[in-house]
Design an enzyme around this catalytic site. Structure first.
Site, PDB file in Angstrom:
ATOM      1  N   ASP A   1       2.309  -2.847   2.840  1.00 35.80           N
ATOM      2  CA  ASP A   1       2.767  -3.227   1.504  1.00 35.80           C
ATOM      3  C   ASP A   1       3.551  -2.028   0.968  1.00 35.80           C
ATOM      4  O   ASP A   1       2.975  -1.026   0.549  1.00 35.80           O
ATOM      5  CB  ASP A   1       1.542  -3.539   0.630  1.00 35.80           C
ATOM      6  CG  ASP A   1       1.897  -3.683  -0.848  1.00 35.80           C
ATOM      7  OD1 ASP A   1       3.077  -3.510  -1.211  1.00 35.80           O
ATOM      8  OD2 ASP A   1       0.982  -3.969  -1.641  1.00 35.80           O
TER       9      ASP A   1
ATOM     10  N   GLN B   1       5.144  -0.139  -3.716  1.00 38.19           N
ATOM     11  CA  GLN B   1       5.104   1.068  -4.560  1.00 38.19           C
ATOM     12  C   GLN B   1       5.590   2.297  -3.795  1.00 38.19           C
ATOM     13  O   GLN B   1       5.676   3.377  -4.370  1.00 38.19           O
ATOM     14  CB  GLN B   1       3.679   1.329  -5.057  1.00 38.19           C
ATOM     15  CG  GLN B   1       3.102   0.242  -5.933  1.00 38.19           C
ATOM     16  CD  GLN B   1       3.707   0.211  -7.326  1.00 38.19           C
ATOM     17  OE1 GLN B   1       4.415   1.138  -7.732  1.00 38.19           O
ATOM     18  NE2 GLN B   1       3.440  -0.842  -8.064  1.00 38.19           N
TER      19      GLN B   1
ATOM     20  N   LYS C   1      11.233  -3.241  -8.315  1.00 40.27           N
ATOM     21  CA  LYS C   1      10.611  -1.927  -8.546  1.00 40.27           C
ATOM     22  C   LYS C   1      11.543  -0.809  -8.117  1.00 40.27           C
ATOM     23  O   LYS C   1      11.198   0.365  -8.189  1.00 40.27           O
ATOM     24  CB  LYS C   1       9.293  -1.829  -7.773  1.00 40.27           C
ATOM     25  CG  LYS C   1       8.200  -2.751  -8.325  1.00 40.27           C
ATOM     26  CD  LYS C   1       6.874  -2.369  -7.753  1.00 40.27           C
ATOM     27  CE  LYS C   1       5.846  -3.467  -7.821  1.00 40.27           C
ATOM     28  NZ  LYS C   1       5.350  -3.727  -9.173  1.00 40.27           N
TER      29      LYS C   1
ATOM     30  N   CYS D   1      -4.394  -4.931 -11.334  1.00 31.07           N
ATOM     31  CA  CYS D   1      -4.496  -5.880 -10.195  1.00 31.07           C
ATOM     32  C   CYS D   1      -5.229  -5.251  -9.021  1.00 31.07           C
ATOM     33  O   CYS D   1      -4.894  -5.523  -7.854  1.00 31.07           O
ATOM     34  CB  CYS D   1      -3.129  -6.392  -9.760  1.00 31.07           C
ATOM     35  SG  CYS D   1      -2.193  -7.159 -11.070  1.00 31.07           S
TER      36      CYS D   1
END
Ligand code: ALA
Length: 412
Positions: A199, A202, A225, A365
């Site tokens: 993932d 970020q 992002k 989250c």
């Protein structure tokens, strides 16, 4: 290094005032702000060459198709993939995780198998695997974290086994800022024959990434992002894995031939792109990538390390402030979760907002991580290419005010 003041001039929203104060935007981990060039590209697309792609031979359709497919090539370069066909457009990172869990996952995870996660995972890189494990009677296994919130590789090595089919981990925690050593993780996972899903939501916005160097098998991220518009996610996967996976959604564009009773699917990546995609926002995403390439991802990371060092030093001098996650810039990105002794995170968020400062508060989250930390939530300040040290100072002043307003006495 780039000039932050000149970068800031490219972001019109940073000229706004909130509650009579200049906006201090410290919520880039939720979504980044957009440079004027990205905003303009959306108007340009709709004003000059809006048309559906892959369908017609008229000029507008060709222009739109070329722009859309051109962005796929830009992404391939940006993440150093070996082939643009390995780049699949989705709506966001969440959709990319769901795509892999329901296609590759259902094909390969059987009863008794294991999926290895870290306790840092965002719900979006957890729930799809949880559901898959429930469906297949498989097991979710979690590695341990060090005291300062880093992934413990010794624990990863111990928890991996021949039963592990998938290792799914974030590159960077959206709560603790931790950077996970994916390359070392891939080496360990591949020894037992597991595939690695990263993932990158970020992580990719903040550092140079080469998927070939990380040696992972899947890598997902969201353009919003990293200066792009909302509504565009990307799944990168090794061609041989994507080719062997069934489609995720069915309909137009993902087919090669259709009869009344059967279908032959399109090649990758279009096999995974059913229906009219988000053409305008993909075009805008290409402009966002151009912007980041111009800044230089090494410079983006360098700027962030400077901000992290500054924040670590300043925050640690505040009485009663607890910072979660690694205390060294080498192991973290510019995402700082914190609590101020005796002040509820939601109250902090409200008070700093009165001063025009945007931070996120809550569980981010990541409820399982909050449970591990025994916290109801945290306040979180997150940085990006337009963030300055003086904005960190303004946050600190606002936090001091919050403590006074809420009438709490600082104590360590
Ligand atoms: N995942 C985003 C965040 O951490 C929304 O704020």
């Amino acid at each position: 290094m780039f000039d932050v003041d000149s970068v800031r001039r490219d972001f019109p929203i940073l000229g706004r005032e909130i509650n009579g104060r200049p906006l201090v935007y410290l919520d880039s981990a939720a979504t980044s702000q957009k440079p004027q060039a990205v905003i303009d590209s959306l108007v340009d697309y709709y004003s000059r060459y809006n048309a559906n792609i892959h369908r017609g031979i008229h000029s507008l359709g060709e222009e739109a198709t070329n722009e859309y497919e051109g962005v796929r090539v830009k992404i391939k370069r940006f993440i150093n993939a070996s082939d643009a066909h390995e780049v699949v457009f989705t709506r966001n990172t969440t959709e990319a995780v769901n795509l892999v869990a329901t296609t590759y996952g259902r094909q390969h995870v059987l009863a008794g198998d294991e999926i290895l996660l870290s306790p840092l995972e965002h719900h979006s890189n957890l729930i799809p695997w949880q559901i898959l494990a429930q469906e297949r009677d498989a097991k979710l296994v979690y590695c341990d974290l060090t005291e300062d919130g880093r992934v413990c590789l010794e624990s990863v090595a111990k928890k991996l086994s021949k039963r592990t089919k998938i290792v799914a981990m974030t590159l960077t925690s959206n709560v603790l800022g931790t950077i996970v050593p994916i390359k070392a993780l891939s080496a360990l996972a591949h020894e037992v024959g597991a595939v690695v899903f990263v993932d990158g939501a970020q992580g990719l916005p903040h550092m140079p990434v080469s998927v070939q160097d990380l040696d992972c098998d899947f890598f997902a991220f969201s353009m919003h992002k990293m200066l792009g518009p909302t509504g565009v996610g990307v799944l990168w996967g090794r061609a041989k894995l994507l080719e062997a996976m069934p489609p995720y959604m069915y309909g137009g564009n993902m087919i090669s031939s259709v009869w009344r009773d059967r279908v032959i699917y399109n090649q990758i990546p279009w096999k995974f792109e059913a229906g009219t995609p988000n053409i305008a926002d993909v075009v805008g995403s290409g402009v966002a990538l151009d912007y980041l390439v111009k800044l230089g991802m090494d410079n983006v990371r360098e700027h962030e390390i400077e901000l992290c060092n500054y924040a670590l030093e300043k925050f640690s001098a505040i009485d009663g402030m607890t910072i979660y996650g690694p205390h060294s810039a080498a192991h973290r990105a510019g995402v700082f979760s914190f609590n101020l002794n005796g002040v509820h995170a939601h109250d902090l968020g409200q008070i700093v907002n009165e001063e025009g400062i945007a931070i996120r508060v809550g569980h981010h989250c990541c409820q399982p991580l909050m449970r591990d930390l025994d916290l109801p939530g945290t306040a979180r300040a997150s940085f990006y290419v337009y963030t300055t040290k003086s904005e960190i100072d303004l946050l600190i002043t606002a936090l001091e005010r919050a403590r006074k307003v809420l009438g709490h006495v600082a104590c360590r």
